[in-house]
Design a protein around this motif. Structure first.
Motif, PDB file in Angstrom:
ATOM      1  N   GLU A   9       0.801  -1.222   0.000  1.00 19.59           N
ATOM      2  CA  GLU A   9       0.000   0.000   0.000  1.00 19.59           C
ATOM      3  C   GLU A   9       0.835   1.275   0.000  1.00 19.59           C
ATOM      4  OE1 GLU A   9      -2.503  -1.149   3.124  1.00 19.59           O
ATOM      5  OE2 GLU A   9      -1.023  -0.905   4.684  1.00 19.59           O
TER       6      GLU A   9
ATOM      7  N   PRO B 106      -9.404   0.274  -9.366  1.00 15.60           N
ATOM      8  CA  PRO B 106      -9.717  -0.690  -8.298  1.00 15.60           C
ATOM      9  C   PRO B 106      -9.148  -0.284  -6.946  1.00 15.60           C
ATOM     10  CG  PRO B 106      -8.587  -1.777 -10.136  1.00 15.60           C
ATOM     11  CD  PRO B 106      -8.770  -0.375 -10.512  1.00 15.60           C
TER      12      PRO B 106
ATOM     13  N   GLN C  77     -10.928   0.912  -3.776  1.00 13.73           N
ATOM     14  CA  GLN C  77     -11.498   0.030  -2.769  1.00 13.73           C
ATOM     15  C   GLN C  77     -10.481  -0.349  -1.697  1.00 13.73           C
ATOM     16  OE1 GLN C  77     -13.354  -1.771  -5.786  1.00 13.73           O
ATOM     17  NE2 GLN C  77     -15.174  -0.750  -5.046  1.00 13.73           N
ATOM     18  N   SER C  78      -9.334   0.239  -1.764  1.00  8.31           N
ATOM     19  CA  SER C  78      -8.290  -0.148  -0.813  1.00  8.31           C
ATOM     20  C   SER C  78      -8.680   0.242   0.608  1.00  8.31           C
ATOM     21  CB  SER C  78      -6.981   0.528  -1.194  1.00  8.31           C
ATOM     22  OG  SER C  78      -6.079   0.421  -0.146  1.00  8.31           O
ATOM     23  N   ARG C  79      -8.037  -0.455   1.543  1.00  6.65           N
ATOM     24  CA  ARG C  79      -8.334  -0.214   2.946  1.00  6.65           C
ATOM     25  C   ARG C  79      -7.582   1.010   3.441  1.00  6.65           C
ATOM     26  NH1 ARG C  79      -6.325  -4.295   7.347  1.00  6.65           N
ATOM     27  NH2 ARG C  79      -4.520  -3.950   6.054  1.00  6.65           N
ATOM     28  N   ASN C  80      -6.545   1.334   2.743  1.00  7.79           N
ATOM     29  CA  ASN C  80      -5.682   2.415   3.176  1.00  7.79           C
ATOM     30  C   ASN C  80      -6.190   3.752   2.638  1.00  7.79           C
ATOM     31  OD1 ASN C  80      -3.508   4.218   3.442  1.00  7.79           O
ATOM     32  ND2 ASN C  80      -2.123   2.467   3.621  1.00  7.79           N
ATOM     33  N   ALA C  81      -6.484   4.642   3.538  1.00 10.96           N
ATOM     34  CA  ALA C  81      -7.047   5.929   3.122  1.00 10.96           C
ATOM     35  C   ALA C  81      -6.082   6.695   2.224  1.00 10.96           C
ATOM     36  CB  ALA C  81      -7.387   6.769   4.341  1.00 10.96           C
ATOM     37  N   ALA C  82      -4.808   6.539   2.509  1.00 10.20           N
ATOM     38  CA  ALA C  82      -3.829   7.273   1.715  1.00 10.20           C
ATOM     39  C   ALA C  82      -3.890   6.841   0.255  1.00 10.20           C
ATOM     40  CB  ALA C  82      -2.433   7.042   2.269  1.00 10.20           C
TER      41      ALA C  82
END
Lengths: 791, 379
Positions: free
Chosen positions: A189, A257, A260-265
């Motif tokens: 990430e 895509p 949809q990541s969990r990492n806000a950054a």
């Protein structure tokens, strides 16, 4: 203890030393003793020694050199972990003497078998660079090699190093661009963030502006007529779209895509990529993801809101559907509330302003003074931005004048002053009412505003103004500076319009100011006096200045334009630190403007790729997996019309949605009014309640047991057939994508989400044959059941 | 990139300071303390810029954590990283507190060394970190184990070790949902959404590839084939429309994009598989109806009615209602028909707990509370 033979003791000693370092105590005396232990076989001890070394090596350079040979040995260790950590520490020791050694080590490591070591090598590059700038050329060579690396682990770090060492060497990226795009999803990430950032800059310098054809800010001004011109706009879009470089499209598609990541950054950096490079019609895709981030931690929320606020000033439409997400909760921190207000006001349009104003009204009753003040200002901004509601707002603000809270009154006075200035039509009553307030309001800002208003429009209230001046003259000495200044201005203005009544008063006020403690006041008094009451001893008559005095003081003044604070943040790249603090931070690189003509896209083609060549001789450039390839082909080969149509339809969706909202908001208003009448008997003063409940539907799972039991045997075949379906018609895949971008548009009825969540879990080992996996899944399912029964 | 990381206690004493880059002077530690922790008025913004050096801070419990940088960084990344650091620390030694941090200096240093290299964040997955940064100092590891660790740190699938074996293959799944609601004083719902997450606990052998399906798949599929016939009520089928979701890094995002199937190789142990959000058609589990009456200048009467909206067959457990009170509340009288209610002065709220309350549908619970204010209202 460090000299002892036992590892245990050594470890204990090292731990104590590190503890001292952590507390900031000086531990450099122990350096020699510690360095000896660098040869220790025990990894734990070694690690701690490394930590110590990194901290103190700079201060004790000679002694640090003793340890270098150990590192060199460690660099050849069969264990990659040790190699990597040796390199890491070696490069962290900031001693100029060892630069050549580190250089050699990096070169070796860059060709290492293990990706982990290569990754560390990539990290070592910026360290060495900061130590010795002369090595740049050599480092770039190594870096070039690392950028060619295909392992996801390495790529992220390599790009980090690239950004640090030679961000201007964009030519290094050309050949890797497509690879980076395809690997993007799989990189870790933190790497993703860096890569996307870099690619944004790359895109800005390599591709032409997708929004070039329509004059840039034009759309904003056309906003009110937007709906009418929709069709024209779309036609333009159709013409425009084919100019989008296929590589540009690839970049946007492979970044999507990651929303949809969990990492806000990561999400934010994708958002900024879209914001800065995507065609206008596609930017709105990121809005939803950004809204989602509002649910995360306070600090992240803050940054997201700042970004949204900046975006919203330019792209209102993007966030309009989510207007309600920005409503303030009573549990928010103050600065978040302020940011939300900012966004709400910049999102306000004719259709939505009703809802927003009602919200703002509620906020005025809140218990948070800065927030209340901001809310009142927000009302003012809405009023001046949207002409239709100015009168309503003004009435509302006037009614606030009778509020119990001193601060509210003061703030509304200031806002009303600004509003009246924009509308110098007859608002006599308001001015009179404000004049009455002079006696009660104590906040200096508000008093000053009232006085200014009276002075400016004194001809409308010829009776009251001199009276107020009289009162103020009486209390002059006890006023705040800002009020005193305004009293003088008022006196002078009145003196010019109505000299008969006020000349003496004016002289009196100026005389008082002459002996004030504040030098600003004294200066102003002197200045005013010389204009209005020229010292006739010398010239004997009115000077030229005093003749013009009326023109000077009573010139029509342009109304202030309340603007968003975020207007000027455009210049900074979204989501960067500079953007947040609104000043240029060190090392900030400006986004280059889009080039007028795209540089040769051939630069991105990669020639030497024998394996891929065999498979797809036409598109040698892509080292993408076959699936991605097919996506790419289908889009470029099929005429762009298809995707255009999709866009059109989605646009229309948008409009529909807006209209729906309008109508619903109208209804809301009606209902609201009714309810208002009903509940007027009760003194309702409760702020909004936020209901939170979390239900742990463990019991639900029991219901699912039966289903999952049956499903499990069949699930595999189902999923298999699914995937076959999809792969058999790859051309439909991109189309689905665009449509699914707006799954929320359909308002399908939802029963409780959790209760009908049925699980399809199948274990697919991938390596083993299907039979084994089937057996496994049955076993698993059985045990799953068992456990559930137990619990 | 991040130039240094400091941890302070609530008094502003430095617990941990780790400087990664030499553009950050040692005095930066003090600058932050003076300007933020000891600042006279409360500093609101989480980012402070002092003399061209930027401090990003977060505060958890009594601990301040500040990241320092002189360069232009991705602000969200810094915060996200610090939150991760806190996560990691929590998983290592439980609650973040001064005590715990002091007891784990060495561990934290090791961690910081591992997850931040020259200011660049690295692998922050707790599962992986735990394999090679161990709490109990020496742990004699065999060669094989070491090799395993390295392959995991370096491998593509960073979150799962190879060769895990369980006698029983088990997988537990929890779905947690939060209903968020914003209501106007008139009782009209302004905005509502459900935020949920799927938490998994996996004890599976080998490298299993799992697939997870929610029946929104049906919706997506139907849309793909049925072209643009967008009839909202799709034959009344119970479907879940999920607005947007985010996944654990183990989920193959590219597959989700193309096939809408969630396929993943789960990490060992507990992890959060996904989060999602829905905004459409939310049926609220409860309705809270407050009635507020001001009796005189120093007294206020609040009546709260709680109505349940869910099926009779379901039970509501551990229900808690928090009623915020004004800061200057001096005393509270409570009358409560069901459950227990308590005034907590430290939280400025009345907490009403319904311990194992069975809610038949639409049953009302009534409650009358009286405050007496210590001083007259200011306004």
């Amino acid at each position: 203890m460090l000299d002892s033979n036992k590892d245990n003791l050594k470890l204990e000693a090292m731990k104590r030393i590190i503890g001292m370092v952590a507390k900031g105590r000086e531990a450099s005396d122990l350096f020699p003793a510690v360095v000896k232990n660098v040869v220790s076989k025990n990894i734990e001890v070694k690690k701690l020694v490394y930590v110590y070394l990194v901290r103190y090596a700079e201060e004790q350079q000679d002694l640090a050199l003793l340890s270098i040979s150990t590192f060199q040995r460690a660099l050849k260790d069969p264990n990659q972990l040790i190699r990597a950590s040796a390199l890491r520490v070696l490069s962290s020791i900031r001693v100029t003497m060892i630069v050549p050694i580190v250089m050699l080590a990096i070169k070796d490591a860059a060709a290492d078998m293990s990706p982990y070591v290569r990754k560390t090598a990539a990290h070592a590059i910026p360290k060495l660079y900061s130590l010795d700038q002369d090595q740049k050329e050599e480092l770039i060579q190594v870096l070039e090699k690392l950028l060619y690396d295909k392992t996801t682990l390495v790529v992220g770090s390599a790009v980090m190093a690239f950004e640090e060492v030679c961000p201007e060497r964009i030519d290094l990226i050309h050949k890797n661009f497509r690879k980076l795009c395809s690997l993007l999803v799989d990189v870790d990430e933190w790497g993703q963030v860096v890569i996307i950032n870099m690619l944004t800059r790359y895109a800005r310098s390599q591709f032409t502006d997708p929004n070039l054809q329509d004059v840039d800010e034009d759309e904003e001004s056309k906003r009110p007529f937007y709906e009418d011109e929709n069709e024209v706009d779309e036609e333009q879009q159709e013409k425009r779209a084919p100019t989008l470089d296929p590589d540009h499209r690839l970049l946007l598609r492979s970044a999507k895509p990651l929303l949809q990541s969990r990492n806000a950054a990561v999400v934010l950096s994708v958002a900024q990529l879209y914001h800065h490079t995507a065609p206008r019609s596609e930017v709105h895709q990121v809005a939803k993801a950004m809204i989602r981030l509002l649910r995360s931690h306070r600090e992240v929320q803050d940054i997201v809101l700042t970004s949204i606020a900046a975006t919203a000033t330019r792209r209102k439409v993007m966030f309009e559907p989510f207007l309600k997400s920005f409503f303030v909760r009573s549990s928010d921190a103050t600065h978040i509330k302020l940011l939300k207000l900012e966004i709400l006001t910049s999102l306000a349009t004719e259709s939505s302003v009703g809802i927003i104003l009602r919200e703002l009204q509620t906020y005025v009753a809140a218990h948070d003074p800065p927030f209340v003040a901001a809310a009142i200002q927000a009302i003012g901004r809405c009023a001046s931005n949207i002409k239709e509601v100015t009168d309503t707002c003004l009435n509302g603000l006037v009614s606030l004048l009778s509020n119990k809270d001193q601060a509210v009154v003061a703030e509304s006075v200031v806002v009303i002053k600004k509003l009246l200035q924009t509308q110098p039509s007859a608002h006599r009553e308001i001015i009179i009412q404000m004049a009455k307030l002079v006696d009660s309001v104590t906040v200096p800002q508000a008093r000053a505003s009232i006085l200014w208003l009276l002075g400016e429009y004194s001809e409308r209230v010829p009776k009251i103004a001199p009276d107020v001046l009289r009162k103020m003259a009486k209390t002059f000495t006890s006023e705040e500076d800002i009020v005193k200044l305004q009293v003088m201005t008022l006196a002078v203005k009145l003196c010019l319009t109505n000299p008969k009544q006020t000349k003496l008063l004016c002289q009196y006020v100026l005389q008082l100011a002459k002996y004030d403690q504040n030098y600003d006041l004294r200066d102003r008094a002197r200045f005013l006096r010389h204009i209005i009451f020229p010292a006739d001893a010398e010239s004997g008559g009115p000077t030229r200045l005093s003749k013009q005095a009326k023109k000077i003081f009573l010139a029509p003044k342009p109304a202030p334009v309340p603007e968003s604070h975020f207007k000027d943040r455009e210049q900074f790249q979204l989501g960067s630190l500079s953007h947040y603090i609104n000043t240029k931070a060190n090392g900030y690189q400006e986004l280059p403007p889009f080039p007028l003509e795209a540089p040769d896209p051939k630069a991105r083609d990669v020639e030497t790729e024998p394996q891929v060549m065999e498979q797809a001789p036409l598109f040698t450039a892509k080292k993408v997996s076959s699936k991605k390839d097919s996506k790419f082909y289908s889009d470029t080969e099929s005429p762009e019309d298809e995707s255009e149509e999709d866009e059109n339809s989605s646009d229309e969706d948008d409009d529909d949605d807006e209209e729906e909202e309008d109508s619903s908001s109208d209804k809301d208003e009606e209902e609201d009014d009714n309810e208002d009448e009903e509940s007027s008997g009760l003194e309702e003063k409760l702020p909004k309640k936020v209901v939170k409940s979390n239900a742990k539907p463990k019991s639900d799972e029991e219901e699912e047991e039966d289903e999952s039991d049956e499903d499990d045997s069949s699930s595999e075949s189902v999923s298999d057939s699914d995937s076959e379906d999809e792969s058999s018609e790859p051309s439909s895949v991109p189309k689905k994508q665009t449509r699914n971008a707006k799954p929320a548009k359909e308002s399908t009825p939802v029963v409780k989400p959790k209760s009908n969540l049925d699980l399809l879990l199948d274990l697919d080992d991938g390596v083993f044959c299907q039979l084994i996996s089937k057996v496994l899944s049955v076993i698993f399912c059985f045990q799953f059941l068992q456990h559930l029964l137990q619990s | 990139m991040i130039g240094g990381l400091f941890v302070y206690n609530h008094k502003g004493e430095v617990l941990i300071s780790r400087v990664y880059r030499d553009d950050i002077g040692r005095n930066a530690v003090d600058a932050f303390r003076v300007n933020v922790i000891h600042a006279r008025q409360q500093v609101r913004s989480p980012v402070t810029n002092i003399a061209r050096t930027s401090f990003f801070h977060i505060k958890r419990a009594n601990i301040w954590m500040a990241a320092v940088t002189k360069q232009n960084v991705n602000a969200a990344m810094v915060f996200e990283f610090m939150l991760k650091v806190i996560d990691v620390m929590q998983s290592y030694f439980g609650k973040i507190s001064e005590e715990n941090i002091k007891n784990n200096f060495v561990l934290i240093y090791e961690l910081l060394d591992e997850i931040l290299d020259f200011g660049y964040p690295q692998n922050t997955d707790t599962g992986v970190l735990k394999t090679f940064i161990t709490q109990q100092g020496i742990k004699s590891q065999t060669k094989e184990e070491q090799a395993q660790i390295t392959s995991q740190v370096t491998g593509q699938i960073g979150w799962r070790r190879e060769g895990i074996k369980y006698r029983r293959n088990e997988l537990f799944l929890d779905v947690l949902e939060y209903v968020n609601l914003l209501m106007s004083p008139q009782g009209q719902v302004l905005s509502a959404h459900v935020a949920g997450k799927v938490v998994m606990k996996s004890y599976l052998s080998g490298m299993p590839e799992c697939k997870f399906g929610i029946n929104d798949k049906i919706v997506m599929e139907a849309k793909g084939k049925g072209m643009t016939t967008e009839d909202p009520a799709r034959s009344g089928k119970p479907v879940v429309v999920i607005d947007d979701c985010q996944f654990h890094q183990c989920v193959k995002l590219s597959k989700f994009e193309t096939e809408h199937s969630i396929s993943f190789i789960p990490p060992d142990g507990e992890f959060e598989l996904m989060r999602y959000r829905t905004t459409k058609d939310i049926s609220l589990p409860f309705r809270v109806i407050p009635l507020v009456r001001e009796v005189g200048r120093t007294k206020m009467e609040v009546k709260v009615v709680l109505k349940s909206n869910f099926k009779q067959s379901l039970l509501g457990q551990k229900i808690e209602v928090k009623i915020p009170t004004p800061l200057n509340t001096s005393g509270v009288q409570l009358i409560c028909l069901k459950g227990k209610a308590k005034y907590k002065a430290s939280e400025n709220a009345i907490v009403w707990k319904c311990v194992f309350a069975c809610f038949p549908q639409m049953k009302q619970l009534l409650k009358v509370i009286k405050f007496s204010e210590s001083s007259a209202w200011q306004d």
